[in-house]
Design a protein around this motif. Structure first.
Motif, PDB file in Angstrom:
ATOM      1  N   ALA A  71       0.953  -1.086   0.005  1.00 30.07           N
ATOM      2  CA  ALA A  71      -0.171  -0.424  -0.229  1.00 30.07           C
ATOM      3  C   ALA A  71       0.963   1.235  -0.122  1.00 30.07           C
ATOM      4  O   ALA A  71       0.452   2.053  -0.907  1.00 30.07           O
ATOM      5  N   GLU A  88       1.022   4.172  -2.907  1.00 28.39           N
ATOM      6  CA  GLU A  88       1.131   5.681  -2.592  1.00 28.39           C
ATOM      7  C   GLU A  88       2.205   6.395  -2.864  1.00 28.39           C
ATOM      8  O   GLU A  88       1.932   7.898  -3.723  1.00 28.39           O
ATOM      9  N   VAL A 144      -7.171   0.701   2.596  1.00 24.08           N
ATOM     10  CA  VAL A 144      -7.018   1.490   1.238  1.00 24.08           C
ATOM     11  C   VAL A 144      -7.783   0.472   0.552  1.00 24.08           C
ATOM     12  O   VAL A 144      -8.497  -0.320  -0.591  1.00 24.08           O
ATOM     13  N   ARG A 174     -11.284  -0.607   0.069  1.00 22.03           N
ATOM     14  CA  ARG A 174     -11.787   0.568  -0.992  1.00 22.03           C
ATOM     15  C   ARG A 174     -11.350  -0.016  -2.132  1.00 22.03           C
ATOM     16  O   ARG A 174     -12.285   0.206  -3.012  1.00 22.03           O
ATOM     17  N   ALA A 231      -7.140   2.142  -5.789  1.00 23.82           N
ATOM     18  CA  ALA A 231      -8.094   2.902  -4.420  1.00 23.82           C
ATOM     19  C   ALA A 231      -7.418   3.960  -4.642  1.00 23.82           C
ATOM     20  O   ALA A 231      -7.860   5.326  -4.261  1.00 23.82           O
ATOM     21  N   TYR A 232      -6.296   4.303  -5.224  1.00 30.12           N
ATOM     22  CA  TYR A 232      -5.274   6.091  -4.808  1.00 30.12           C
ATOM     23  C   TYR A 232      -5.804   7.389  -6.367  1.00 30.12           C
ATOM     24  O   TYR A 232      -5.723   7.903  -6.302  1.00 30.12           O
TER      25      TYR A 232
END
Length: 540
Positions: A436, A440, A517, A520, A537-538
């Motif tokens: 994750a 990010e 995250v 999502r 998700a980002y």
């Protein structure tokens, strides 16, 4: 532990801590390895003097860490040589001992023995730059544990065998006394080629870990038939199985193997079991997945119960706690095929409560149980390079040796049932959180006008560089999210790891944030994609 094809490692014989008993029946010394904080009991036949083998070893191992270890040896030798020259001229006995040695430069005199006390001796360990490293346990604990402190405080000449024990010799007979009694620069060596582990894979290593409050204090090279390190109760034991063989082949067990669950991981495992000559009966919830393996020589089982009743050892690898319970407790399930002596190995990544419950019902019917979740992905499964974390019935762990060698590169035995489940969840928690974070960073680079490829190049040049980082970033840059490790499963593991933290009131804020995250990403229909699809998700 030097294992398989990896080169030896320089170290020194040191005093073990006062409360540490020497392994019974083993002729070995307690060793500290140069360039690390690792410690281990090393069998005497695996020790070689430093100087005669120095050049050969430097040629074999070009690694930076190895060079640093050699530099540390040389520095130590310079210091002890200075001390020795100043003090040993007075003693004819010491001179005679030195003259009898093969290498005059070796710091192996009795004077040094007195001055440096065994805690200044040396041997060699082969951590290797490639597969498994023993330091996963011992260096982490060794530097902070009573082991190191006790060793520094204890000048006792513990563990020195009597001089008349002739079976303690090593190939360089004139240096034996030095290995036995003094400060010896040398290498930790693999077992002699004249006694190969005939049925082991050179790439595979076992660790036996009996977890207690005490630090890890013992690992030893062992052959395929794992010998339990006989320690006093309460001490920790790690054993690395030496899998050196002349031809590098594995002799498959003659036991009949069953396998339930042919998903991303199970498929690669079964394929490797068959390649190595095991007799395998397969079952999968959707039967068509079995066809390929039937063509490769597997037998078809109609139900889990049938597979268990017709096989000696049955492995299972399914998706989550519910699936694992259903497989055992459901209609025509594993439990119905269990009778005294039948063995069940659950390789699913589940929580400790689930696996403990399954162990209890299997054992209550006279069965034997081992949990053995695996760390890896589809590619590593296909390549037979998984890391296996096992706990439960140690005898069953030994019986699974050829199977684990076929499917994995390293196997750890972690003690009682539940330990492997906890450790596996922690490993995947770290991995999922890291994934994750990678996503990010890549998305933040994009929205701030930075090149994602350049970010990857920079990361690959730094200390975070790894196969995992590179592969996952490549997935994202190429938009290729073909599953190597399902996103839905890493989210499940994060969820279970957070619950593990809850059960002991331990905070897991990083895992909790990562979990949100992934949830999502699941809402965005990424469940059946690779975990790297958390990237999506980002994206705003």
């Amino acid at each position: 532990g030097k294992l398989g094809r990896y080169p030896p490692w320089p170290g020194k014989i040191v005093n073990p801590p006062k409360d540490l008993k020497k392994p019974r029946g083993k002729k070995c010394f307690f060793v500290k390895f140069f360039g690390t904080e690792d410690h281990a009991w090393i069998k005497v036949e695996q020790l070689k003097p430093y100087h005669p083998h120095k050049e050969e070893m430097i040629k074999i191992n070009k690694g930076k860490r190895f060079q640093q270890a050699v530099d540390a040896v040389e520095e130590f030798l310079r210091k002890t040589k200075g001390k020795d020259q100043a003090s040993s001229h007075n003693s004819t006995e010491e001179k005679n001992r030195r003259n009898s040695s093969e290498e005059r430069g070796k710091p192996s005199t009795g004077e040094e023995k007195r001055k440096a006390s065994l805690s200044e001796g040396k041997v060699k360990k082969g951590t290797g730059e490639g597969k498994k490293r023993v330091s996963s346990v011992s260096s982490e604990r060794g530097s902070k544990s009573p082991l190191k402190r006790a060793q520094d405080q204890s000048p006792r000449k513990r563990g020195r065998p009597p001089k008349d024990e002739k079976d303690l010799t090593i190939p360089e007979s004139s240096t034996v006394k030095r290995v036995m009694t003094g400060t010896v620069a040398g290498f930790k060596w693999p077992p002699s080629v004249s006694e190969p582990a005939k049925d082991s894979d050179p790439h595979f290593h076992h660790f036996l870990l009996s977890q207690t409050e005490k630090p890890a204090v013992c690992y030893q090279a062992i052959t395929k038939k794992l010998k339990v390190c006989e320690e006093e109760t309460g001490s920790t034991s790690i054993q690395a199985a030496d899998s050196t063989a002349v031809n590098g082949s594995i002799t498959p067990t003659d036991k009949k193997i069953g396998f339930l669950g042919l998903g991303l991981m199970g498929s690669g495992i079964v394929s490797n079991l068959l390649k190595m000559g095991h007799t395998v009966t397969v079952w999968n919830r959707t039967a068509e997945k079995c066809d390929l393996f039937i063509q490769e020589g597997a037998r078809l089982g109609r139900t889990p119960a049938e597979v268990v009743s017709t096989c000696d050892i049955t492995f299972a690898c399914v998706s989550d706690p519910k699936a694992a319970k259903d497989l055992v407790l459901g209609p025509s399930g594993v439990l119905q095929g269990i009778r005294p002596g039948k063995c069940y190995v659950d390789m699913s990544t589940v929580d400790a409560d689930t696996v403990t419950e399954l162990a209890q019902v299997i054992v209550s019917r006279g069965g034997r149980f081992l949990e053995a979740p695996v760390s890896g992905n589809q590619q590593l499964s296909n390549d037979g390079m998984l890391v296996i974390l096992a706990a439960g019935d140690r005898g069953l762990y030994e019986d699974c040796s050829s199977c684990f060698q076929a499917m994995g590169k390293t196997s750890f035995f972690l003690g009682e049932v539940g330990n492997a489940a906890k450790m596996m969840l922690i490993v995947n928690m770290v991995q999922g959180s890291f994934m994750a974070t990678i996503a990010e960073g890549l998305t933040l680079a994009q929205v701030t006008g930075q090149s994602q490829q350049t970010l990857l190049d920079i990361l690959n040049q730094g200390q975070l560089a790894s196969i995992f980082l590179d592969q996952k970033c490549q997935n994202i840059l190429q938009g290729n999210f073909k599953p190597d490790f399902y996103l839905k499963y890493i989210q499940k593991d994060l969820r279970l790891a957070i619950a593990l933290g809850d059960s002991v009131n331990h905070p897991t804020p990083m895992a909790a944030a990562a979990n949100e995250v992934y949830k999502r990403a699941k809402a965005l229909d990424q469940s059946d994609n690779d975990m790297s699809a958390v990237y999506r998700a980002y994206i705003h």
